[in-house]
Design an enzyme around this catalytic site. Sequence first.
Site, PDB file in Angstrom:
ATOM      1  N   ASP A   1       0.796  -1.251   0.000  1.00  0.00           N
ATOM      2  CA  ASP A   1       0.000   0.000   0.000  1.00  0.00           C
ATOM      3  C   ASP A   1       0.817   1.284   0.000  1.00  0.00           C
ATOM      4  OD1 ASP A   1      -1.883  -1.972   0.246  1.00  0.00           O
ATOM      5  OD2 ASP A   1      -2.780  -1.221   2.097  1.00  0.00           O
TER       6      ASP A   1
ATOM      7  N   LYS B   1      -6.591  -4.765  -3.066  1.00  0.00           N
ATOM      8  CA  LYS B   1      -7.228  -5.455  -1.939  1.00  0.00           C
ATOM      9  C   LYS B   1      -8.254  -4.528  -1.282  1.00  0.00           C
ATOM     10  CE  LYS B   1      -3.517  -4.394   1.394  1.00  0.00           C
ATOM     11  NZ  LYS B   1      -4.286  -3.461   2.217  1.00  0.00           N
TER      12      LYS B   1
ATOM     13  N   THR C   1       0.359   0.957   6.529  1.00  0.00           N
ATOM     14  CA  THR C   1       1.010   1.440   7.729  1.00  0.00           C
ATOM     15  C   THR C   1       1.360   0.237   8.620  1.00  0.00           C
ATOM     16  OG1 THR C   1      -1.070   1.763   8.953  1.00  0.00           O
ATOM     17  CG2 THR C   1      -0.251   3.630   7.687  1.00  0.00           C
TER      18      THR C   1
ATOM     19  N   CYS D   1      -2.218  -2.180   7.814  1.00  0.00           N
ATOM     20  CA  CYS D   1      -2.185  -3.156   6.716  1.00  0.00           C
ATOM     21  C   CYS D   1      -0.963  -4.067   6.761  1.00  0.00           C
ATOM     22  CB  CYS D   1      -2.304  -2.442   5.381  1.00  0.00           C
ATOM     23  SG  CYS D   1      -3.961  -1.755   5.155  1.00  0.00           S
TER      24      CYS D   1
HETATM   25  C1  C5J Z   1      -3.182   0.818   5.412  1.00  0.00           C
HETATM   26  C2  C5J Z   1      -4.977   2.091   6.400  1.00  0.00           C
HETATM   27  N1  C5J Z   1      -2.654   0.537   4.235  1.00  0.00           N
HETATM   28  N2  C5J Z   1      -4.223   2.556   7.383  1.00  0.00           N
HETATM   29  N3  C5J Z   1      -4.443   1.339   5.402  1.00  0.00           N
HETATM   30  O1  C5J Z   1      -2.550   0.661   6.441  1.00  0.00           O
HETATM   31  O2  C5J Z   1      -6.156   2.363   6.356  1.00  0.00           O
END
Ligand code: C5J
Length: 240
Positions: free
Chosen positions: A26, A131, A160, A164
């Site tokens: 991400d 995803k 993060t 995720c």
């Molecule tokens: C991720 C989020 N990628 N913090 N998404 O951690 O919503």
Amino acid sequence: MTVLSVDARPYPFTFDPATTALVVIDMQRDFMEPGGFGETLGNDVSLLRSTIEPTAATLTAFRAAGMTIVHTREGHRPDLSDLPDAKRNRGNPTLRIGDEGPRGRILVVGEEGQDIVDELRPLPGEAVVDKPGKGAFYATEFGDLLQRAGITSLVVAGVTTEVCVHTTVREANDRGYECLVLSDCVGSYFPEFHRIALEMIAAQGGIFGWVTPSSTVLDALAASAGEGSPTTSVLSQSAS
Ligand code: C5J
């Protein structure tokens, strides 16, 4: 078979490059740049920028070693049919998922903001998994893709750390994968959450996996390439 070993917490991590994938989670404009989802939730997105340089260097090293690379992107179908109300309505963002933002519709597949930052752009041939959830395995082809490639170990970067990255590492553990999280290639809007999340992974003898800075893996790959031996085992030190 070339098996490498790197210093890590809670103890050295051993992996075969042929069965190890780098998973970059991400690294999207919507989380890392102004105007995206991360900022609409009130976060300081600049806190994630430090992950970019070490992740770029890690991508370069894995590409040079011919290893499997998978990128993920959190995102939803344009009709939002895979977005539960619970997710759309959570929190108090200035823009919700699906709303039109400065970089296109927030966290919608195919929009500029949902794509990966320029510095870490996937190369042709590298898998990109969209995803709808926090974990990479949920409602995606990720697990099948790893199985088809014969992957048993994951080296993990991305954002993060406590959301995720953690969810994906936990999902991977339950499916039998060995996970090494690169401490400088993962990041959070909350430095304290980042620190604790890494501790949680390595605690209790590595309950979810191992943690090490990217330099240990890069050093091991470089040493292995230099030696060119079919049975090299390299212990690269300095886990933090
Ligand atoms: C991720 C989020 N990628 N913090 N998404 O951690 O919503």
